[in-house]
Design a protein around this motif. Structure first.
Motif, mmCIF file in Angstrom:
data_model
loop_
_atom_site.group_PDB
_atom_site.id
_atom_site.type_symbol
_atom_site.label_atom_id
_atom_site.label_comp_id
_atom_site.label_asym_id
_atom_site.label_seq_id
_atom_site.Cartn_x
_atom_site.Cartn_y
_atom_site.Cartn_z
ATOM 1 N N LEU A 43 -11.528 20.393 -1.640
ATOM 2 C CA LEU A 43 -10.226 19.927 -1.167
ATOM 3 C C LEU A 43 -9.901 18.551 -1.747
ATOM 4 C CD1 LEU A 43 -7.788 20.339 0.682
ATOM 5 C CD2 LEU A 43 -9.091 19.286 2.524
ATOM 6 N N GLY A 44 -10.891 17.670 -1.836
ATOM 7 C CA GLY A 44 -10.648 16.353 -2.411
ATOM 8 C C GLY A 44 -10.200 16.438 -3.855
ATOM 9 N N ASP A 45 -10.794 17.338 -4.614
ATOM 10 C CA ASP A 45 -10.397 17.524 -6.007
ATOM 11 C C ASP A 45 -8.965 18.038 -6.096
ATOM 12 O OD1 ASP A 45 -10.816 17.428 -8.721
ATOM 13 O OD2 ASP A 45 -11.630 19.455 -8.840
ATOM 14 N N ALA A 46 -8.630 18.999 -5.222
ATOM 15 C CA ALA A 46 -7.264 19.536 -5.221
ATOM 16 C C ALA A 46 -6.250 18.458 -4.859
ATOM 17 C CB ALA A 46 -7.171 20.707 -4.238
ATOM 18 N N LEU A 47 -6.565 17.646 -3.860
ATOM 19 C CA LEU A 47 -5.640 16.589 -3.445
ATOM 20 C C LEU A 47 -5.486 15.535 -4.537
ATOM 21 C CD1 LEU A 47 -6.732 16.117 0.278
ATOM 22 C CD2 LEU A 47 -4.696 17.278 -0.583
ATOM 23 N N ALA A 48 -6.566 15.230 -5.238
ATOM 24 C CA ALA A 48 -6.492 14.232 -6.308
ATOM 25 C C ALA A 48 -5.574 14.706 -7.433
ATOM 26 C CB ALA A 48 -7.893 13.957 -6.847
ATOM 27 N N HIS A 49 -5.732 15.956 -7.853
ATOM 28 C CA HIS A 49 -4.873 16.484 -8.908
ATOM 29 C C HIS A 49 -3.434 16.656 -8.422
ATOM 30 C CE1 HIS A 49 -8.754 17.302 -10.735
ATOM 31 N NE2 HIS A 49 -8.148 17.585 -11.866
ATOM 32 N N ALA A 50 -3.285 16.964 -7.136
ATOM 33 C CA ALA A 50 -1.942 17.129 -6.596
ATOM 34 C C ALA A 50 -1.214 15.805 -6.463
ATOM 35 C CB ALA A 50 -2.019 17.812 -5.227
ATOM 36 N N ALA A 51 -1.948 14.701 -6.463
ATOM 37 C CA ALA A 51 -1.311 13.390 -6.314
ATOM 38 C C ALA A 51 -0.594 12.942 -7.582
ATOM 39 C CB ALA A 51 -2.361 12.354 -5.920
ATOM 40 N N GLY A 68 1.806 0.409 -4.115
ATOM 41 C CA GLY A 68 2.346 0.831 -2.820
ATOM 42 C C GLY A 68 3.245 2.047 -2.940
ATOM 43 N N LEU A 69 4.175 2.009 -3.917
ATOM 44 C CA LEU A 69 5.065 3.151 -4.130
ATOM 45 C C LEU A 69 4.292 4.365 -4.627
ATOM 46 C CD1 LEU A 69 8.115 1.366 -5.799
ATOM 47 C CD2 LEU A 69 7.939 2.212 -3.455
ATOM 48 N N PHE A 70 3.344 4.136 -5.519
ATOM 49 C CA PHE A 70 2.529 5.243 -6.008
ATOM 50 C C PHE A 70 1.744 5.883 -4.872
ATOM 51 C CE2 PHE A 70 2.116 3.438 -10.590
ATOM 52 C CZ PHE A 70 3.444 3.744 -10.800
ATOM 53 N N MET A 71 1.273 5.062 -3.942
ATOM 54 C CA MET A 71 0.518 5.588 -2.820
ATOM 55 C C MET A 71 1.391 6.464 -1.930
ATOM 56 S SD MET A 71 -1.840 3.513 -0.079
ATOM 57 C CE MET A 71 -2.802 2.852 -1.443
ATOM 58 N N ILE A 72 2.613 6.016 -1.693
ATOM 59 C CA ILE A 72 3.537 6.812 -0.880
ATOM 60 C C ILE A 72 3.832 8.143 -1.560
ATOM 61 C CG2 ILE A 72 5.877 6.922 0.046
ATOM 62 C CD1 ILE A 72 5.746 3.888 0.408
ATOM 63 N N GLY A 73 4.148 8.086 -2.856
ATOM 64 C CA GLY A 73 4.426 9.320 -3.586
ATOM 65 C C GLY A 73 3.230 10.255 -3.632
ATOM 66 N N ALA A 74 2.046 9.689 -3.837
ATOM 67 C CA ALA A 74 0.838 10.515 -3.907
ATOM 68 C C ALA A 74 0.504 11.138 -2.556
ATOM 69 C CB ALA A 74 -0.336 9.671 -4.406
ATOM 70 N N ILE A 75 0.699 10.386 -1.468
ATOM 71 C CA ILE A 75 0.438 10.934 -0.136
ATOM 72 C C ILE A 75 1.387 12.084 0.170
ATOM 73 C CG2 ILE A 75 0.594 10.421 2.332
ATOM 74 C CD1 ILE A 75 -0.543 7.679 1.745
ATOM 75 N N LEU A 76 2.672 11.897 -0.152
ATOM 76 C CA LEU A 76 3.641 12.971 0.084
ATOM 77 C C LEU A 76 3.315 14.203 -0.763
ATOM 78 C CD1 LEU A 76 6.982 10.928 0.208
ATOM 79 C CD2 LEU A 76 5.703 11.909 2.127
ATOM 80 N N SER A 77 2.947 13.980 -2.013
ATOM 81 C CA SER A 77 2.579 15.094 -2.883
ATOM 82 C C SER A 77 1.310 15.777 -2.382
ATOM 83 C CB SER A 77 2.387 14.583 -4.310
ATOM 84 O OG SER A 77 2.046 15.636 -5.181
ATOM 85 N N GLY A 78 0.336 14.982 -1.926
ATOM 86 C CA GLY A 78 -0.897 15.558 -1.398
ATOM 87 C C GLY A 78 -0.669 16.366 -0.130
ATOM 88 N N MET A 79 0.179 15.867 0.755
ATOM 89 C CA MET A 79 0.484 16.617 1.975
ATOM 90 C C MET A 79 1.233 17.910 1.650
ATOM 91 S SD MET A 79 -1.023 14.866 4.215
ATOM 92 C CE MET A 79 -0.496 15.804 5.649
ATOM 93 N N LEU A 189 -6.035 14.736 11.342
ATOM 94 C CA LEU A 189 -6.313 13.324 11.107
ATOM 95 C C LEU A 189 -7.356 13.150 10.010
ATOM 96 C CD1 LEU A 189 -5.960 10.357 11.825
ATOM 97 C CD2 LEU A 189 -7.634 10.664 13.663
ATOM 98 N N LEU A 190 -8.402 13.972 10.038
ATOM 99 C CA LEU A 190 -9.403 13.928 8.974
ATOM 100 C C LEU A 190 -8.791 14.278 7.616
ATOM 101 C CD1 LEU A 190 -12.629 15.502 10.535
ATOM 102 C CD2 LEU A 190 -12.429 13.252 9.488
ATOM 103 N N LEU A 191 -7.890 15.245 7.629
ATOM 104 C CA LEU A 191 -7.226 15.632 6.389
ATOM 105 C C LEU A 191 -6.370 14.481 5.856
ATOM 106 C CD1 LEU A 191 -6.567 17.812 4.308
ATOM 107 C CD2 LEU A 191 -4.743 18.613 5.830
ATOM 108 N N LEU A 192 -5.652 13.819 6.762
ATOM 109 C CA LEU A 192 -4.825 12.679 6.344
ATOM 110 C C LEU A 192 -5.686 11.550 5.786
ATOM 111 C CD1 LEU A 192 -2.116 11.204 6.204
ATOM 112 C CD2 LEU A 192 -2.464 10.482 8.571
ATOM 113 N N LEU A 193 -6.810 11.286 6.440
ATOM 114 C CA LEU A 193 -7.717 10.250 5.945
ATOM 115 C C LEU A 193 -8.278 10.611 4.573
ATOM 116 C CD1 LEU A 193 -9.720 9.391 9.206
ATOM 117 C CD2 LEU A 193 -7.835 8.114 8.186
ATOM 118 N N THR A 194 -8.556 11.904 4.372
ATOM 119 C CA THR A 194 -9.040 12.348 3.061
ATOM 120 C C THR A 194 -7.985 12.131 1.989
ATOM 121 O OG1 THR A 194 -10.409 14.033 4.137
ATOM 122 C CG2 THR A 194 -10.003 14.295 1.781
#
Length: 319
Positions: A43-51, A68-79, A189-194
Motif C-alpha cells: 500500500l505504501g508503494d501504491a500511495l507513493a506512486h499515486a502521489a 506545502g502545496l505539493f503535500m496537499i496535492g499528494a495527500i489528495l491524490s493519495g486519498m 486514521l492509520l491509512l491517513l498517517l501512512t
C-alpha cells in the motif's frame, strides 16, 4: 574523512537537512511498523506512486515549487487512489493485490505524462521538479525542513497517543470491535498517517523508493524483538539512521540522488538484522542447528553405549 564530517556539522544548512532526514526516517519507521504488521506493505508503494500526479497538478496550478502545496496535492491524490483501491476490491472480483497494482501503474503513468508536459512547458520554475522521482535532500530549504520535521514529529506523537488502539487494530480487529472500539475509524486514521508519511518523505527519498523507507526499517526491527513497543522504537531508530546516512553520502558525492542511497542504508541495516539478530537471525539459527545436531549425536552415542552395555550384561548373565 574527519575533515568532511566536521565540515558537515559546521554548515548550518547541512545540520538542518540532517535533522529533517533524521525526523523523516523516525516518523516513517514508526508508521511503517503498523503498516507492515497489518500486511499492507504494498500500500505504501501504491500511495507513493499515486502521489506524483498530485505533485504535478499542484505545480501546474500554482506555478511554484512549494512543499506545502505539493503535500496537499499528494495527500489528495493519495486519498483518491485509496478510494479507487477500495472501490475496485468492493465492487468487483479483483483481489486487493491486483487492485493495488492497477492503481499504482495508472496513477504513476498519469504522473509521468504530467511531469513530461511540465518539463516541455518552458516554465523556468520547473527546474529540479524531477528530483521528486528519486529524492534530493540537499535541495531542501529551511522552510521545507521545518515542515517535514513538524509533520514527522506529529506522526510520532499520534502513534504514542493511540498506541494501544493501533496495537489492537493491527493484531486482533475482531477483539477490538468486541471491546467497543471504532475499528473502522482507527483503520482510516492509520491509512491517513501512512499517506502523510509517504508524502512527507517524497522530497528526500523520491516517489519510486519512499515505500522502502516505510517498510524496510520495520522489517529489520522485527528480527530483534517480539514486543511491539520495542519494535516501533527500533524501526524509528533504523529509519532515522538510514535517513542521516543517505543524506551524508549523497551530499558528499556529487550528482548522487538521496533516495537510492537512503534505501541502500536501510537495506544494509536489514541485512545486518537478518544475519546477526539474536533469535531470528541466520547466524543464531545456524548456531541453534549446530547445537541441536551436537545434542542429537551425544544422545545417540549415549544410547548406543547404553545398548552395548546392556547387551554385554545380558550375554554375561546368559553364560
Amino acid at each position: 574523512m574527519l575533515v568532511s564530517i566536521l565540515g558537515w556539522f559546521s554548515d548550518p544548512n547541512m545540520r538542518w537537512i540532517l535533522m529533517g532526514s533524521l525526523l523523516l526516517g523516525l516518523g516513517s519507521g514508526v508508521i511503517g511498523s503498523f503498516t507492515f504488521l497489518r500486511k499492507q506493505s504494498l500500500l505504501g508503494d501504491a500511495l507513493a506512486h499515486a502521489a506524483l500526479p498530485g505533485i504535478c497538478i499542484a505545480f501546474m496550478l500554482s506555478g511554484v515549487k512549494s512543499v506545502g502545496l505539493f503535500m496537499i496535492g499528494a495527500i489528495l491524490s493519495g486519498m483518491l487512489a485509496t478510494f479507487g483501491i477500495h472501490f475496485v476490491t468492493r465492487y468487483s472480483r479483483i483481489k486487493q493485490d491486483a487492485a493495488l497494482g492497477i492503481v499504482l501503474t495508472v496513477f504513476f503513468g498519469i504522473g509521468v505524462v504530467l511531469m513530461t508536459k511540465i518539463q516541455h512547458s518552458g516554465n523556468g520554475n520547473q527546474s529540479g521538479l524531477d528530483k521528486y522521482m528519486f529524492g534530493q535532500a540537499a535541495s531542501m530549504m529551511l522552510s521545507d525542513v521545518y515542515l517535514m520535521g513538524a509533520v514527522s514529529l506529529a506522526l510520532v506523537l499520534v502513534c504514542l497517543l493511540f498506541f494501544k488502539e493501533f496495537k489492537l487494530v493491527s493484531f486482533d480487529p475482531g477483539f477490538a470491535r468486541g471491546m467497543g472500539l471504532k475499528v473502522g475509524l482507527y483503520e482510516q486514521l492509520l491509512l491517513l498517517l501512512t499517506v502523510v508519511a509517504v508524502v512527507v518523505g517524497i522530497q528526500a527519498v523520491g516517489v519510486v523508493l519512499v515505500a522502502a523507507l516505510l517498510i524496510t526499517p520495520a522489517v529489520a526491527a522485527r528480527y530483534w524483538t517480539d514486543a511491539l513497543g520495542v519494535m516501533v522504537i527500533l524501526a524509528g531508530l533504523f529509519g532515522a539512521l538510514s535517513g542521516v546516512t543517505g543524506t551524508l553520502i549523497s551530499s558528499t558525492l556529487s550528482n548522487l540522488p538521496t533516495g537510492p542511497v537512503t534505501v541502500l542504508a536501510a537495506t544494509a541495516l536489514f541485512a545486518v538484522s537478518l544475519v546477526f539478530a539474536p533469535r531470528r537471525g541466520l547466524l543464531a539459527k545456524w548456531i541453534r542447528h549446530r547445537r541441536t545436531q551436537k545434542d542429537v549425536r551425544e544422545r545417540l552415542e549415549i544410547h548406543t553405549a547404553t545398548v552395548t552395555i546392556s547387551q554385554h550384561t545380558a550375554e554375561k548373565g546368559a553364560e
